[in-house]
Motif scaffolding. Structure first.
Motif, PDB file in Angstrom:
ATOM      1  N   ALA A 419       2.102   5.063  14.587  1.00  0.00           N
ATOM      2  CA  ALA A 419       2.797   5.926  13.630  1.00  0.00           C
ATOM      3  C   ALA A 419       2.270   7.348  13.704  1.00  0.00           C
ATOM      4  O   ALA A 419       3.040   8.321  13.607  1.00  0.00           O
ATOM      5  N   ALA A 420       0.945   7.505  13.844  1.00  0.00           N
ATOM      6  CA  ALA A 420       0.373   8.843  13.939  1.00  0.00           C
ATOM      7  C   ALA A 420       0.887   9.579  15.165  1.00  0.00           C
ATOM      8  O   ALA A 420       1.069  10.804  15.149  1.00  0.00           O
ATOM      9  N   SER A 421       1.151   8.837  16.240  1.00  0.00           N
ATOM     10  CA  SER A 421       1.610   9.456  17.476  1.00  0.00           C
ATOM     11  C   SER A 421       3.115   9.702  17.495  1.00  0.00           C
ATOM     12  O   SER A 421       3.570  10.779  17.890  1.00  0.00           O
ATOM     13  N   GLU A 422       3.897   8.716  17.052  1.00  0.00           N
ATOM     14  CA  GLU A 422       5.353   8.770  17.214  1.00  0.00           C
ATOM     15  C   GLU A 422       6.112   9.184  15.954  1.00  0.00           C
ATOM     16  O   GLU A 422       7.254   9.641  16.039  1.00  0.00           O
ATOM     17  N   LEU A 423       5.516   8.985  14.789  1.00  0.00           N
ATOM     18  CA  LEU A 423       6.242   9.216  13.536  1.00  0.00           C
ATOM     19  C   LEU A 423       5.625  10.333  12.713  1.00  0.00           C
ATOM     20  O   LEU A 423       5.863  10.414  11.503  1.00  0.00           O
ATOM     21  N   ASP A 424       4.841  11.182  13.329  1.00  0.00           N
ATOM     22  CA  ASP A 424       4.191  12.270  12.611  1.00  0.00           C
ATOM     23  C   ASP A 424       5.245  13.170  11.962  1.00  0.00           C
ATOM     24  O   ASP A 424       6.172  13.642  12.622  1.00  0.00           O
ATOM     25  N   GLY A 425       5.095  13.393  10.667  1.00  0.00           N
ATOM     26  CA  GLY A 425       6.046  14.202   9.926  1.00  0.00           C
ATOM     27  C   GLY A 425       7.284  13.451   9.485  1.00  0.00           C
ATOM     28  O   GLY A 425       8.079  13.969   8.695  1.00  0.00           O
ATOM     29  N   ILE A 426       7.482  12.251   9.993  1.00  0.00           N
ATOM     30  CA  ILE A 426       8.645  11.437   9.619  1.00  0.00           C
ATOM     31  C   ILE A 426       8.247  10.381   8.595  1.00  0.00           C
ATOM     32  O   ILE A 426       8.881  10.245   7.548  1.00  0.00           O
ATOM     33  N   LEU A 427       7.213   9.619   8.927  1.00  0.00           N
ATOM     34  CA  LEU A 427       6.673   8.632   8.002  1.00  0.00           C
ATOM     35  C   LEU A 427       5.164   8.801   7.945  1.00  0.00           C
ATOM     36  O   LEU A 427       4.523   9.065   8.967  1.00  0.00           O
ATOM     37  N   HIS A 428       4.605   8.624   6.743  1.00  0.00           N
ATOM     38  CA  HIS A 428       3.158   8.694   6.583  1.00  0.00           C
ATOM     39  C   HIS A 428       2.648   7.323   6.160  1.00  0.00           C
ATOM     40  O   HIS A 428       3.049   6.789   5.127  1.00  0.00           O
ATOM     41  N   LEU A 429       1.775   6.733   6.980  1.00  0.00           N
ATOM     42  CA  LEU A 429       1.188   5.429   6.693  1.00  0.00           C
ATOM     43  C   LEU A 429      -0.292   5.600   6.418  1.00  0.00           C
ATOM     44  O   LEU A 429      -0.973   6.403   7.072  1.00  0.00           O
ATOM     45  N   GLN A 430      -0.784   4.850   5.449  1.00  0.00           N
ATOM     46  CA  GLN A 430      -2.205   4.895   5.098  1.00  0.00           C
ATOM     47  C   GLN A 430      -2.810   3.510   5.257  1.00  0.00           C
ATOM     48  O   GLN A 430      -2.191   2.501   4.913  1.00  0.00           O
ATOM     49  N   ALA A 431      -4.026   3.449   5.798  1.00  0.00           N
ATOM     50  CA  ALA A 431      -4.693   2.169   6.032  1.00  0.00           C
ATOM     51  C   ALA A 431      -4.888   1.412   4.729  1.00  0.00           C
ATOM     52  O   ALA A 431      -5.026   2.001   3.654  1.00  0.00           O
ATOM     53  N   ASP A 432      -4.902   0.087   4.824  1.00  0.00           N
ATOM     54  CA  ASP A 432      -5.126  -0.790   3.679  1.00  0.00           C
ATOM     55  C   ASP A 432      -6.238  -1.764   4.041  1.00  0.00           C
ATOM     56  O   ASP A 432      -6.289  -2.266   5.175  1.00  0.00           O
ATOM     57  N   ASP A 433      -7.122  -2.042   3.089  1.00  0.00           N
ATOM     58  CA  ASP A 433      -8.241  -2.943   3.350  1.00  0.00           C
ATOM     59  C   ASP A 433      -7.824  -4.401   3.424  1.00  0.00           C
ATOM     60  O   ASP A 433      -8.642  -5.262   3.778  1.00  0.00           O
ATOM     61  N   ALA A 434      -6.596  -4.708   3.069  1.00  0.00           N
ATOM     62  CA  ALA A 434      -6.170  -6.116   3.015  1.00  0.00           C
ATOM     63  C   ALA A 434      -4.673  -6.198   3.257  1.00  0.00           C
ATOM     64  O   ALA A 434      -3.980  -5.190   3.364  1.00  0.00           O
ATOM     65  N   GLY A 435      -4.178  -7.430   3.325  1.00  0.00           N
ATOM     66  CA  GLY A 435      -2.739  -7.665   3.346  1.00  0.00           C
ATOM     67  C   GLY A 435      -2.137  -7.827   4.726  1.00  0.00           C
ATOM     68  O   GLY A 435      -2.829  -7.934   5.740  1.00  0.00           O
ATOM     69  N   MET A 436      -0.790  -7.808   4.739  1.00  0.00           N
ATOM     70  CA  MET A 436      -0.028  -8.033   5.970  1.00  0.00           C
ATOM     71  C   MET A 436       1.054  -6.973   6.155  1.00  0.00           C
ATOM     72  O   MET A 436       1.923  -7.118   7.006  1.00  0.00           O
ATOM     73  N   HIS A 437       1.035  -5.922   5.341  1.00  0.00           N
ATOM     74  CA  HIS A 437       2.016  -4.854   5.489  1.00  0.00           C
ATOM     75  C   HIS A 437       1.392  -3.529   5.067  1.00  0.00           C
ATOM     76  O   HIS A 437       0.357  -3.494   4.400  1.00  0.00           O
ATOM     77  N   LEU A 438       2.036  -2.446   5.457  1.00  0.00           N
ATOM     78  CA  LEU A 438       1.652  -1.106   5.030  1.00  0.00           C
ATOM     79  C   LEU A 438       2.854  -0.441   4.373  1.00  0.00           C
ATOM     80  O   LEU A 438       4.013  -0.769   4.666  1.00  0.00           O
ATOM     81  N   VAL A 439       2.566   0.505   3.474  1.00  0.00           N
ATOM     82  CA  VAL A 439       3.611   1.295   2.827  1.00  0.00           C
ATOM     83  C   VAL A 439       3.741   2.613   3.587  1.00  0.00           C
ATOM     84  O   VAL A 439       2.756   3.334   3.770  1.00  0.00           O
ATOM     85  N   ALA A 440       4.950   2.925   4.042  1.00  0.00           N
ATOM     86  CA  ALA A 440       5.223   4.168   4.756  1.00  0.00           C
ATOM     87  C   ALA A 440       5.998   5.109   3.838  1.00  0.00           C
ATOM     88  O   ALA A 440       7.070   4.759   3.348  1.00  0.00           O
TER      89      ALA A 440
END
Length: 511
Positions: A419-440
């Motif tokens: 995401a940092a490489s291909e979706l910069d400025g389009i979607l922002h994803l933040q790391a999560d310490d747990a789980g099976m999904h991320l919020v963009a």
């Protein structure tokens, strides 16, 4: 500019009857739906706020909230970030359109023609057609789906064959409504060792999953009309059992420290049940703070309320040890009379088709819960229970969880890097310490005010399945974003799906 309907005018059109003959929320729902179907609320028209309409109708805001939510779930209304609630531009087609009754010029609703109750029509309206439309898209980035290719089906199959090729007599005759004793022993050992629950096998009931668990809790502990605190945003898949029980869901906003317990207890001190995901809030990923946990426990013990702890993905924590469960804290502080019911499921940690979950209930409730379970469906299926019990007893369950924890942690890092490489400025994803999904979150390169539901459609056209964060909200102003599950997708597939999203969203962002 969208046309706006004033609350006083709409209130006159609805005209509530306060004689108690019909539930108020149902009258508001019927009035709004009739206005939409008649064209008095035109497609794209803006509705008044729930607060304004409730004041003009002379009813509680939650009455209007429930009506709005039902209409949103059926596709008649839609919420737009920062703008309010609007009539959907495209209204539901049949079977939700009005029908002409046989031999009559009167128009009737399909539910009424079929004899459905108000509650039945509400339940039927919870179905989301777009889920079916996305069924062929994926697995990147479906949420809540584990890596099925990594599951040790060879070992599972050997256990299944050894147990059922020549089954022991007790398997053929076990009619325990709480579930197979060996499985309850295995679950108790796991929870005590990993989650600090301090529970006995006798306090565990095996169910067919979280929805059946919640349905059992609602049937035994909630009267129709009871008020239930639910996280907002939260998991919409658990709303059905609450609707089926005829209770009132009270949305409570969530921040970086979990459910805002202080807000809930100020406005709803007499609520009967609080549903929380304290270890890893769904969908935002926050953890309920210790002060809020203690406040929630104090409320439950002082006011005879109940807490339902949904621990849906506690096995997958990538930083440090799994957090202690709320039920363990309750057992430590109130050993004589616990108020927390713990709910877990094997669908995410193993595979969805296993359809096995469990409840851990306070000892004082065990007898009644077991008796009610016997009255409702006698006893759960025993086909997979002994297999899972042996799988856990042999250590294969723990080994599988450890493998998947390492695997999913690496896949999350792969998604973040892509995401940092291909979706910069389009979607922002933040790391999560747990789980099976991320919020963009939508980035500045997307059109201002773009709907996450539109982004879901754009992603689907590129062969990528994502979920709209806004659909998880009941009442709070929806925050738009995408839920991106990474567990079921290997590294190369993650990279490829991110590139497809990038191309699709870049076309979307062009003027």
């Amino acid at each position: 500019m969208s046309r706006r309907t004033d609350a006083p005018l709409l209130a006159l059109a609805i005209g509530l009857e306060m004689d108690g003959s019909r539930p108020l929320h149902r009258q508001v729902y019927d009035g709004l739906r009739d206005a939409v179907l008649a064209g008095n609320l035109p497609p794209g028209g803006r509705l008044p706020s729930t607060r304004a309409l409730s004041e003009d109708l002379g009813c509680s805001r939650n009455t209007v909230l429930n009506a709005y939510e039902q209409l949103r779930s059926e596709g008649y209304l839609e919420a737009r970030r920062g703008a309010g609630c609007f009539v959907s531009p495209v209204l539901p087609e049949t079977p939700l359109a009005p029908l002409r009754s046989a031999g009559s010029d009167a128009w009737v609703r399909p539910g009424a023609a079929l004899g459905l109750s108000d509650r039945g029509r509400t339940l039927a309206g919870l179905h989301r057609p777009e889920v079916d439309a996305l069924a062929g898209v994926g697995p990147a980035f479906a949420t809540g789906v584990p890596d099925l290719n990594a599951f040790p089906f060879d070992q599972w199959g050997r256990l299944l064959g050894s147990l059922w090729r020549h089954p022991e007599p007790e398997l053929m005759h076990c009619r325990d409504p709480a579930g197979l004793p060996a499985l309850r022993v295995a679950i108790a050992r796991h929870l005590n060792a990993v989650r600090g629950l301090r529970c006995d096998p006798e306090e565990i009931l095996v169910t067919s999953g979280s929805q059946q668990s919640l349905d059992l809790v609602a049937r035994l502990l909630l009267e129709p009309g009871a008020r239930v605190l639910v996280e907002d945003p939260g998991y919409s898949g658990l709303r059905g059992p609450l609707v089926g029980a005829g209770v009132t869901m009270v949305p409570v906003t969530v921040d970086e420290h979990g459910m805002r317990v202080e807000q809930a207890l100020q406005t709803e001190p007499d609520a009967r049940l609080a549903m929380v995901t304290p270890s890893h809030q769904y969908p935002l990923g926050s953890t309920l703070s210790l002060s809020r946990r203690l406040a929630l426990l104090s409320w439950a013990h002082e006011g005879a309320g109940w807490i339902l702890e949904d621990d849906y993905d506690s096995e997958y924590r990538y930083a440090g040890r799994p957090l202690a469960a709320l039920r363990g804290l309750d057992a430590e502080r109130h050993p004589g009379g616990q108020r927390v019911i713990y709910m877990g499921s094997f669908s995410r940690v193993l595979f969805p088709g296993i359809r096995l979950g469990y409840l851990v209930v306070p000892r004082a409730l065990v007898t009644d819960f077991v008796a009610a379970r016997r009255a409702l469906d006698d006893y759960p299926s025993l086909i997979t229970q002994p297999v899972l019990a042996r799988f856990m007893e042999s250590g294969q369950f723990a080994a599988h969880v450890r493998r998947m924890r390492r695997c999913y942690g690496e896949r999350q890092r792969r998604l973040l890097a892509g995401a940092a490489s291909e979706l910069d400025g389009i979607l922002h994803l933040q790391a999560d310490d747990a789980g099976m999904h991320l919020v963009a979150r939508p980035g500045p390169r997307l059109p201002a005010g773009v709907s996450d539901r539109d982004l879901v459609s754009t992603a689907a056209s590129a062969g990528v399945r994502v979920s709209a964060l806004s659909r998880c909200y009941l009442d709070a102003e929806p925050r738009h974003g995408l839920l991106m599950g990474y567990a079921a997708v290997d590294g190369p597939a993650i990279d490829a799906a991110v590139r497809r999203l990038s191309r699709a969203f870049r076309r979307e962002s062009k003027p």
